[in-house]
Design an enzyme around this catalytic site. Sequence first.
Site, PDB file in Angstrom:
ATOM      1  N   SER A 108      -7.941  -2.207   2.643  1.00  0.00           N
ATOM      2  CA  SER A 108      -6.691  -1.973   1.920  1.00  0.00           C
ATOM      3  C   SER A 108      -5.702  -3.071   2.281  1.00  0.00           C
ATOM      4  CB  SER A 108      -6.127  -0.624   2.360  1.00  0.00           C
ATOM      5  OG  SER A 108      -4.750  -0.547   2.072  1.00  0.00           O
ATOM      6  N   SER A 109      -4.763  -3.339   1.383  1.00  0.00           N
ATOM      7  CA  SER A 109      -3.763  -4.363   1.705  1.00  0.00           C
ATOM      8  C   SER A 109      -2.806  -3.910   2.809  1.00  0.00           C
ATOM      9  CB  SER A 109      -2.977  -4.753   0.450  1.00  0.00           C
ATOM     10  OG  SER A 109      -2.366  -3.625  -0.123  1.00  0.00           O
ATOM     11  N   CYS A 110      -2.804  -2.616   3.143  1.00  0.00           N
ATOM     12  CA  CYS A 110      -1.883  -2.158   4.194  1.00  0.00           C
ATOM     13  C   CYS A 110      -2.373  -2.522   5.592  1.00  0.00           C
ATOM     14  CB  CYS A 110      -1.615  -0.669   4.085  1.00  0.00           C
ATOM     15  SG  CYS A 110      -3.020   0.330   4.522  1.00  0.00           S
ATOM     16  N   TYR A 137      -3.753   4.923   8.901  1.00  0.00           N
ATOM     17  CA  TYR A 137      -4.777   4.523   7.922  1.00  0.00           C
ATOM     18  C   TYR A 137      -5.162   3.059   8.129  1.00  0.00           C
ATOM     19  CZ  TYR A 137      -6.731   3.676   3.238  1.00  0.00           C
ATOM     20  OH  TYR A 137      -7.536   3.334   2.184  1.00  0.00           O
ATOM     21  N   LYS A 141      -8.823   1.325   8.989  1.00  0.00           N
ATOM     22  CA  LYS A 141      -9.451   0.300   8.142  1.00  0.00           C
ATOM     23  C   LYS A 141      -9.714  -0.989   8.940  1.00  0.00           C
ATOM     24  CE  LYS A 141      -9.963   2.347   4.185  1.00  0.00           C
ATOM     25  NZ  LYS A 141     -11.318   2.523   3.635  1.00  0.00           N
ATOM     26  N   HIS A 180      -0.183   7.959  -5.086  1.00  0.00           N
ATOM     27  CA  HIS A 180       0.557   6.703  -4.998  1.00  0.00           C
ATOM     28  C   HIS A 180       1.579   6.643  -6.145  1.00  0.00           C
ATOM     29  CE1 HIS A 180      -2.834   5.495  -2.382  1.00  0.00           C
ATOM     30  NE2 HIS A 180      -1.873   4.835  -1.769  1.00  0.00           N
ATOM     31  N   ASP A 270      11.045   3.697   1.739  1.00  0.00           N
ATOM     32  CA  ASP A 270      10.657   2.566   0.881  1.00  0.00           C
ATOM     33  C   ASP A 270       9.287   2.026   1.270  1.00  0.00           C
ATOM     34  OD1 ASP A 270      12.646   2.274  -0.977  1.00  0.00           O
ATOM     35  OD2 ASP A 270      13.801   0.812   0.190  1.00  0.00           O
TER      36      ASP A 270
END
Length: 309
Positions: A108-110, A137, A141, A180, A270
Amino acid sequence: MKKEDSIFIAGHRGLVGSAILRRLRADGFNRLLTRTRAELDLTNRQAVDDFFAREKPAIVIVAAAKVGGIKANNDQPVEFLLENLQIQNNLIRAAHESGASKLLFLGSSCIYPKHAPQPIPESALLGGPLEPTNEAYAIAKIAGIKLCQSYAREYGANFISAMPTNLYGPNDNFDLETSHVLAALLRKTHEAKTSGSRAIVVWGSGEPRREFLHVDDLAAACLFLLQNYDSPEIINIGAGKDLTIRELAELICEVVGFDGDLDWDRSKPDGTPRKLLDISKIESLGWKPAIPLRQGIAQTYAWFQAHHR
Ligand code: GDP
C-alpha cells in the site's frame, strides 16, 4: 507465467482480488484457485499449510488483507496489525514451502513516511516516521515486503512486492464507517440525491491530496508485473496524478448529479497531507494507467447502483 499455471488468488472477493480474478479469466488463465473465508481461514496456519500442500499453486497472489479507511485503521490498530501479519506470514511461508515459482505481495502507498518527497519514489521506504492514523497497517505491510525480500535473498525465491495507491472500483466497501473516501462520498452523494437532502458531510478540511487508481488498472498492472518483473525491489502502481479531497468531492457530485452543499466535519482527521506515488519505474518497464478518474467514478457509480439498494 503460462496459461496453464495454477494461480491462487488469496482474497478473491475483495476489491483487488476480484479485479485480478476478472482480468486473469479474461486473459484465458484457466487454473485459477480461489477459496472463500468460510472455506479457508487465512489466519489459521495449519489450514493454510494443508491447502498449499494439497494444491501446490505455481503462482500465489496475496490480495487478502484486513483493509479499511482512515477511521477503521485509526480505531482498530490491533486487528489491522495482527490479522495482516497472520495472513501474509501464513501465505508467504506456505508458498515457499510448497514450491510456488512466483508470489506477488500487494502492499500500500501508506507504507511510505508521512513526509516523504512527492511524488513518492520506491526509495523513500523506511526514510522517516509513518502517518499515525494507519501506522499499524503500514507496519504489517512493511513486514510483508521484508519477508518477501528475505525469501528472495536467503532462498532465491521470486517473491515480488507491488505498492498500489488508493484504489476504487466494483466490489469496493461502501460502509460509511470503514470505507475509503471515494466509496464513502459516492454513497453519501447518492443517498442525498435520492432522499432530497441539501448537503452531505465530508470529513476533514478537504485540503489533503490523494490519487485514485481504478482497480481494473491495478489488475492490469499486476498481470504485467507477474509477466515482466522478477526483482525483490518494491514497485509502485499509481495513477500518476492527484487532487484535493475537495476536488474529489466536487467531481463525485458532478458524476452523481448532486448539486447540494459540502459540510466539512473538521473533527475528523485529515490523515497524511499528500500521498502521490512516483510511477516512473513501472512506466519505464512499459505499463501505464488507462482509466481516467471521471470515467472510472461513473463506472463505479453504475456498479454501486446495480448492487446496493
Ligand atoms: P487515507 O488515504 O488512508 O487517509 O484514507 P481515506 O480514503 O479513508 O481518507 C482520505 C481522506 O479523505 C482523509 O483526509 C479523510 O478525512 C477524507 N474524507 C472525507 N470524507 C470522508 C469520508 O466520508 N470517509 C472517509 N473514509 N474519508 C473521508
